[in-house]
Design a protein around this motif. Structure first.
Motif, PDB file in Angstrom:
ATOM      1  N   VAL A  40       0.808  -1.220   0.000  1.00  0.00           N
ATOM      2  CA  VAL A  40       0.000   0.000   0.000  1.00  0.00           C
ATOM      3  C   VAL A  40       0.842   1.271   0.000  1.00  0.00           C
ATOM      4  O   VAL A  40       0.608   2.171  -0.825  1.00  0.00           O
ATOM      5  N   PHE A  41       1.806   1.373   0.885  1.00  0.00           N
ATOM      6  CA  PHE A  41       2.574   2.618   0.970  1.00  0.00           C
ATOM      7  C   PHE A  41       3.374   2.915  -0.305  1.00  0.00           C
ATOM      8  O   PHE A  41       3.428   4.075  -0.713  1.00  0.00           O
ATOM      9  N   PRO A  42       3.964   1.913  -0.958  1.00  0.00           N
ATOM     10  CA  PRO A  42       4.624   2.225  -2.232  1.00  0.00           C
ATOM     11  C   PRO A  42       3.650   2.780  -3.290  1.00  0.00           C
ATOM     12  O   PRO A  42       3.996   3.703  -4.034  1.00  0.00           O
ATOM     13  N   ILE A  43       2.443   2.246  -3.332  1.00  0.00           N
ATOM     14  CA  ILE A  43       1.443   2.773  -4.266  1.00  0.00           C
ATOM     15  C   ILE A  43       1.052   4.187  -3.856  1.00  0.00           C
ATOM     16  O   ILE A  43       0.919   5.074  -4.700  1.00  0.00           O
ATOM     17  N   HIS A  47       1.253   7.883  -5.864  1.00  0.00           N
ATOM     18  CA  HIS A  47       0.035   8.685  -6.048  1.00  0.00           C
ATOM     19  C   HIS A  47      -0.134   9.675  -4.901  1.00  0.00           C
ATOM     20  O   HIS A  47      -1.254   9.935  -4.452  1.00  0.00           O
ATOM     21  N   ALA A  48       0.973  10.217  -4.453  1.00  0.00           N
ATOM     22  CA  ALA A  48       0.958  11.137  -3.307  1.00  0.00           C
ATOM     23  C   ALA A  48       0.155  12.397  -3.579  1.00  0.00           C
ATOM     24  O   ALA A  48      -0.294  13.065  -2.639  1.00  0.00           O
ATOM     25  N   MET A 113     -10.096   5.338  -0.638  1.00  0.00           N
ATOM     26  CA  MET A 113      -9.861   6.522  -1.462  1.00  0.00           C
ATOM     27  C   MET A 113      -8.719   6.269  -2.440  1.00  0.00           C
ATOM     28  O   MET A 113      -8.801   6.649  -3.618  1.00  0.00           O
ATOM     29  N   LEU A 114      -7.646   5.641  -1.960  1.00  0.00           N
ATOM     30  CA  LEU A 114      -6.514   5.359  -2.827  1.00  0.00           C
ATOM     31  C   LEU A 114      -6.927   4.427  -3.968  1.00  0.00           C
ATOM     32  O   LEU A 114      -6.565   4.655  -5.128  1.00  0.00           O
ATOM     33  N   LEU A 115      -7.688   3.404  -3.660  1.00  0.00           N
ATOM     34  CA  LEU A 115      -8.170   2.502  -4.707  1.00  0.00           C
ATOM     35  C   LEU A 115      -8.997   3.262  -5.739  1.00  0.00           C
ATOM     36  O   LEU A 115      -8.848   3.048  -6.944  1.00  0.00           O
ATOM     37  N   ALA A 116      -9.859   4.142  -5.269  1.00  0.00           N
ATOM     38  CA  ALA A 116     -10.668   4.951  -6.192  1.00  0.00           C
ATOM     39  C   ALA A 116      -9.775   5.880  -7.007  1.00  0.00           C
ATOM     40  O   ALA A 116      -9.977   6.041  -8.220  1.00  0.00           O
ATOM     41  N   ASP A 117      -8.779   6.475  -6.366  1.00  0.00           N
ATOM     42  CA  ASP A 117      -7.877   7.398  -7.055  1.00  0.00           C
ATOM     43  C   ASP A 117      -7.126   6.724  -8.204  1.00  0.00           C
ATOM     44  O   ASP A 117      -6.859   7.351  -9.228  1.00  0.00           O
ATOM     45  N   ILE A 118      -6.767   5.471  -8.019  1.00  0.00           N
ATOM     46  CA  ILE A 118      -6.006   4.779  -9.068  1.00  0.00           C
ATOM     47  C   ILE A 118      -6.920   3.976  -9.983  1.00  0.00           C
ATOM     48  O   ILE A 118      -6.436   3.274 -10.875  1.00  0.00           O
ATOM     49  N   GLY A 119      -8.233   4.073  -9.770  1.00  0.00           N
ATOM     50  CA  GLY A 119      -9.182   3.400 -10.648  1.00  0.00           C
ATOM     51  C   GLY A 119      -9.257   1.904 -10.456  1.00  0.00           C
ATOM     52  O   GLY A 119      -9.600   1.167 -11.371  1.00  0.00           O
TER      53      GLY A 119
END
Length: 143
Positions: A40-43, A47-48, A113-119
């Motif tokens: 997770v943190f590398p992703i 996408h910071a 949110m991160l999952l949504a941000d990266i589609g």
């Protein structure tokens, strides 16, 4: 956490069951942190500039303070200390529970949110993991 909460509701200490549950919680925490650190943190770093990425990175920055609270609790409440003051342990565990649940909720929120941000769709495996809640502590919700 549900099993730990249930054990702490009893007036009598079941030392064997409590020991097993504490070990399971520690193992789950280690696996969770490894997943966050390795995946997770590398992703999130990549996408910071997104709300989810920034949120996960802020969560990562807060982890040392959170870990200190957990480590302090575990070191104070050894098996001998629990046996000597079961009621004190139960009260201390109840007091720490909202902090843990809040951390898990924030982690879930930022991860979604991160999952949504990266589609990326939410993996099916995340849908079946329920929050551990108790009376007066949040709501039951799948993550």
């Amino acid at each position: 956490m549900r099993d730990h909460h249930a054990l702490c509701q009893s007036a009598d200490l079941d030392h064997t069951a409590l020991s097993a549950v504490r070990w399971q919680m520690a193992q789950a925490g280690r696996v969770r942190m490894q997943f966050l650190n390795d995946v997770v943190f590398p992703i999130a770093e990549q996408h910071a500039n997104t709300p989810g990425g920034a949120g996960m990175l802020a969560l990562r920055a807060a982890i040392p303070a959170y870990r200190q609270k957990i480590s302090s609790f575990v070191s104070i409440w050894s098996a001998d200390a629990i046996a000597a003051d079961w009621d004190g342990y139960r009260a201390a565990a109840l007091g720490l529970r909202p902090t843990i649940l809040q951390c898990l909720r924030e982690e879930e929120r930022h991860l979604r949110m991160l999952l949504a941000d990266i589609g990326s769709p939410v993996p099916v495996t995340l849908l079946a993991i329920p929050y551990a809640v108790g009376p007066g502590i949040g709501r039951s919700q799948a993550i």
